[in-house]
Structures are given as C-alpha cells and as structure tokens.
Design a protein around this motif. Structure first.
Motif, short mmCIF file in Angstrom:
data_model
loop_
_atom_site.label_atom_id
_atom_site.label_comp_id
_atom_site.label_asym_id
_atom_site.label_seq_id
_atom_site.Cartn_x
_atom_site.Cartn_y
_atom_site.Cartn_z
N PHE A 195 0.82 -1.21 0.00
CA PHE A 195 0.00 0.00 0.00
C PHE A 195 0.86 1.26 0.00
O PHE A 195 0.69 2.14 -0.83
CB PHE A 195 -0.94 0.01 1.20
N PHE A 196 1.84 1.33 0.93
CA PHE A 196 2.59 2.58 1.07
C PHE A 196 3.62 2.79 -0.03
O PHE A 196 3.88 3.92 -0.42
CB PHE A 196 3.27 2.64 2.44
N PHE A 197 4.23 1.71 -0.54
CA PHE A 197 5.32 1.91 -1.50
C PHE A 197 4.90 1.74 -2.95
O PHE A 197 5.57 2.22 -3.84
CB PHE A 197 6.49 0.99 -1.15
N ILE A 198 3.81 1.05 -3.20
CA ILE A 198 3.40 0.86 -4.59
C ILE A 198 2.11 1.61 -4.91
O ILE A 198 2.07 2.44 -5.83
CB ILE A 198 3.23 -0.63 -4.92
N LYS A 199 1.06 1.36 -4.12
CA LYS A 199 -0.23 1.96 -4.47
C LYS A 199 -0.24 3.47 -4.22
O LYS A 199 -0.64 4.25 -5.08
CB LYS A 199 -1.35 1.30 -3.67
#
Lengths: 284, 271
Positions: A195-199
């Motif tokens: 969630f934090f690094f890709i989305k």
C-alpha cells in the motif's frame, strides 16, 4: 479545410449563445451589481462600499469561516473514507465487493434536499431514541446546537460524497499494472508495504483530483445546508451559499449579496488555479 | 490469504456496508409506521405497520404531476445540451484556429464560475423581461452545462480519426451530414456519459428551479418535496413516505444502468 467558415459558425454559435447569455453576461452584470446598493428594483453606484462593509459584517465573516472550516474537515474525511472504500472494493473481485461498490455509491444519487431531510430524521428522532435507550447525552439535540449542527452537515456530506470519491480512487487503483503488485508479493512484501510503497505513489494524481473536487463542492454547498439545519440555530450553521441566498432573496440586499458572490468566485478560482499548478507539476 | 481471515474480512466489510446503508433502511422502516410507532422506536420495526402514508404522501406531493414536470425539464434540457455541445465540440476538434482556442478557454473559464456568483443577475435579467418558466429553465440548464459537456465531447472527437471525415467528404457528404451520420455515432459512449451526468444533476437540482418555476403546477419533485415537508408539521411518517417516493425513480434507474452511471461519473470527474 473540410468545414467552411459559415458551416463552422453554424456548429459553434448555439453553444456560444447559451454560454454568453447564461454565464458571461450575468457574470459581467454581477461585477457591476457588486458595486451598487441594488435591492432588485432600483440601484445606484456606491464603489467599494459593499466590500468594505462585508469585511466588517460578523454574519458574513462567520459564514465564511464556517465554510472554510467545513471544507477543510470534509475534504480530509471524505478522502480518507473514499480511499478506504476504494481499497475495500478493489481488494477482491467478487459479488460482495461489487455490491459494496453499489452501496457505497448510492447516497451520491440522491439530491441535496432529500439528503437533508433524511439526516434531519436521523439526527432528531433516531439519535433521540439512542440517547434515551442507552442514557447517552452525546446523542441529544444534535441540530439544536451550533457545534453538533456543524458536524451534522459534515456527516451528511461525507455520506454523500465518499462513494463518489471512491470511484476516482478505484479507477486509479485499477490502472496500476497487476504484475507490479505480483512481483512485490513474490519478493515477500506485506500488504501494508504494498500500500505505502506501490499503491500510494501511483495515487498522487487521484489525490489532487479528489481534493479539489471535494473542496469546490463544499464551497458551493447549499441544498444540504437548507434541508438539514436551514442555517439554524440562529444562523450559526449558515454557510456562504446560504448567506448569499438569504441576503439576496430574503433581505433583498442584492448588490451586497452579489459582492459576497464575487468573493465566493474568487475563492473557487484561486483554489482551481492551485490545483492546475499542482497537477502540471505532477505531470512534469 | 488464509480462509479464516478472508471470511472475517468479508464479515467486517458487510458490517460497514450495512452501517452505510442504514439511513436508507431507517427511512423505509419508519415510512411504514404510524406516528406512535416512530415515537416508540424509530430504529427498527414496531407492531404499528401501515402502507397508508404512501397514499397520503403520493396525493400531497401531487406525485404524477411532479414526476412528469421533473421528467420533461430533465429530458428537454439533456437533449438540447447534448446536441448543442456535441456540435460545438466537433467543430472545435476539426478546425484549429484562434476562434477555436478562444472558445475552448471560454468553456474552461466559465466552468470555474459557481452558480451562486451569477444567480442574482441571471434571475433579474430573466425577471425583467418576465421570462421565468419551464422554457427559460431549460435554457438556463443548457447554459450552465454546455461548458463541461463541450470539453468532454472535445476529448472524444479528438480520438476519432480525421480520415473518417475525409472519406465522407470524398463521398460527397456535407460536414453536417458527416457529423450526424458518422462522427457523432462514433462517440456514443461519451454521449452516454454526457447524458447521464447532466440528467442526474438536473433531476436532483433544487436551487435553480426554486428560483425559476416555484409555482403550483410547475413543481419538480425536489421542489414539491421541500414544500410538502413544511406542511407535514413534524408528522415524520408522511415526510418519510414522501422521501421514499421521491427517491424511487432515480434509484430504479441507477440499478438498471449501474455500470454506465459509475463509469460516467468517474469520467466526468477525471477528464
């Protein structure tokens, strides 16, 4: 050139006519109005006086600050809830998430007047029943108190707008290539890391769009305000649109109300230009 | 993901959804009660159960009449908006020049202007020539909606190859014919978007109609609902039955066209 000049005009002139008649001409007249003391029947030019008085008018200033406060709080809440909903409905692709999408979006279909009445019932009758059943004073008299009345409009607006903003986040989430996420999963990334690094980084343009859509809509809010609290108690929950309406059509101070309308226009324009600058930066 | 967590998550999502949907449920439940039942327990069903409120509300809302007023105004406005903006957008996308750019920026610029900033002069302009009726409401709806619609259509027409126009011209078709029979049908998904976005906005609108057609016999559903609410004197069972009736048309339409509605709304926001 395939389209000749007179043909071109036939295509565009109707649209030009409507835009000029309904928006441009009233807008220009409106600028003039804001410098008059018009009451709808007669008017004379009074220069900057309306604006000078407005900035000392406590009712106006209060409704202006209320609108700013309201916009700030709603923008944050709507985007948080909208993003959470988007993550929920894109987490799996099955019948449950499809019906969730429908349910979350549904309040957005209903007009402001109907929404206001629905929530008026909830905040008065339903909340009263909860207060009585569980002896909770927290649920008492929500609409007869300025601060809970304010939160009442916020709750209504969050209920209405979150599903709409969810759709914007969903369309950006769906645009993230599936194999990027699969690769991260293979490398052992946790759901929170994904969630934090890709989305999240991919959602940057969606944030700009959603933030400003919510902001513009909350600045223009009128019908929900009218049907839920009608500005009460004692004009304490009257936001800027309702202030303009009441000043123009209840007190018949049309020149004065128009000056407030011009201020509303300036606010919306400034916000839109900030958005434009931000999204240009994101693209560049 | 383990099966147990999956079930747990599904359960959690279900509860959130139920909570989100509950305002609709509570309105329906209490529309089916008498005054006493609402007083006893507004949160769930009581033994007090009746359909009578709907009949009273239907008559008080003059529902058949209000429904057709809303329908006529919405349909007429949407037709004019779609035709006017599609035609203009087509010309803008095919003829590049200073006038086209000016018009494009005019559309983008007028979209910034909030309705509340022009409503006073707009009303006095139309009031002065005594032209406040359903026709002028359609004209105003059109003026307020063409800018966004032109920009949406413009994007779609840009995506239609100009070789189509050229082929049609070689076959001897005039631009008008090319537009009506070849180019306009080619962007029908965008036409759907424009129709749905404007129809939703106009169907639900209260402020503008309240200023223009606030007269007996011309009431649209939101206007009549607002007036009716004032008359019910906190007889919630009647007001809620009226709310249910007022919501039914758009909810039915949405359930039939779910996918299109959600795509249109997204497209309208992102473009």
């Amino acid at each position: 050139m395939l389209i000749k000049k007179h043909q071109y005009l036939a295509f565009v002139l109707p649209a030009v006519f409507f835009i000029l008649l309904i928006i441009v001409v009233p807008f220009l007249i409106g600028i003039y109005y804001s410098f008059t003391d018009s009451n709808g029947l007669r008017s004379s030019f009074i220069g900057w006086k309306n604006f000078e008085v407005l900035f000392q008018d406590s009712t106006f200033l209060q409704s202006f600050w209320l609108t700013v406060k309201f916009s700030f709080v709603s923008v944050i809440l709507i985007n948080l809830v909208g993003l959470a909903f988007a993550l929920i409905v894109t987490s799996h692709n099955n019948r449950l998430t499809k019906s969730l999408r429908t349910i979350f979006f549904m309040p957005n279909l209903i007009g402001g007047i109907l929404l206001g009445f629905i929530w008026q019932f909830i905040f008065t009758s339903a909340f009263q029943a909860i207060a009585a059943a569980f002896h909770l004073d927290f649920f008492k008299g929500w609409l007869s108190n300025p601060s809970t009345g304010f939160w009442g409009i916020v709750i209504l607006f969050v209920w209405q707008m979150s599903g709409y903003i969810m759709l914007i986040y969903v369309s950006f989430l769906n645009a993230i290539p599936k194999n990027t996420i699969q690769a991260a999963v293979l490398d052992g990334a946790k759901a929170t890391q994904i969630f934090f690094f890709i989305k999240l980084p991919q959602l940057a343009p969606a944030f700009t769009i959603s933030l400003f859509l919510t902001l513009a809509n909350s600045f223009k809010l009128y019908e929900q305000n009218l049907a839920l609290t009608n500005g009460g108690p004692y004009r304490s929950t009257e936001m800027i649109s309702m202030y303009i309406y009441n000043t123009a059509f209840v007190n018949f101070q049309q020149g004065y109300a128009q000056a407030a309308g011009i201020i509303l226009f300036l606010c919306v324009t400034i916000v839109s230009f900030i958005q434009l600058a931000l999204s240009r930066k994101q693209e560049g | 993901m383990k099966k147990s967590t999956k079930i747990l998550l599904g359960f959690l999502f279900g509860i959130i959804a139920l909570f989100w949907f509950y305002p609709f449920i509570i309105v329906i439940i209490n529309a089916l009660k008498g005054k006493r039942g609402i007083f006893q327990n507004p949160l769930w069903f009581t033994r007090d159960f009746t359909f009578a409120n709907f009949k009273t509300a239907y008559q008080a809302l003059d529902f058949t009449n209000s429904f057709f007023n809303s329908l006529i105004i919405t349909v007429a406005s949407v037709i004019v908006i779609t035709l006017v903006s599609a035609a203009a957008a087509y010309a803008l996308s095919r003829v590049k020049g200073p006038f086209s750019s000016i018009l494009y920026y005019l559309c983008a610029g007028t979209m910034l202007i909030p309705f509340q900033s022009i409503m006073i002069p707009l009303l006095s302009l139309f009031g002065k020539v005594n032209f406040l009726n359903r026709t002028s409401l359609v004209i105003m709806n059109t003026g307020l909606s063409v800018s966004l619609s032109i920009i949406l259509f413009y994007g779609a027409f840009q995506g239609v190859s100009k070789t189509l126009d050229e082929a049609a011209a070689l076959d001897g078709a005039y631009p008008f014919k090319t537009f009506v029979y070849i180019i306009f049908p080619a962007v029908s998904p965008m036409t759907g978007t424009v129709v749905i976005l404007n129809a939703m906005k106009i169907w639900n609108d209260y402020l503008l109609p309240s200023l223009v057609v606030n007269k007996d016999g011309m009431y649209t559903i939101p206007l009549k609902m607002y007036a009716f609410f004032g008359e019910t004197n906190s007889q919630w069972q009647l007001a809620l039955a009226g709310l249910v009736l007022s919501m039914v048309p758009i909810i039915i339409l949405f359930l039939l066209l779910q996918k299109q509605v959600m795509t249109s709304v997204t497209e309208g926001a992102i473009k």
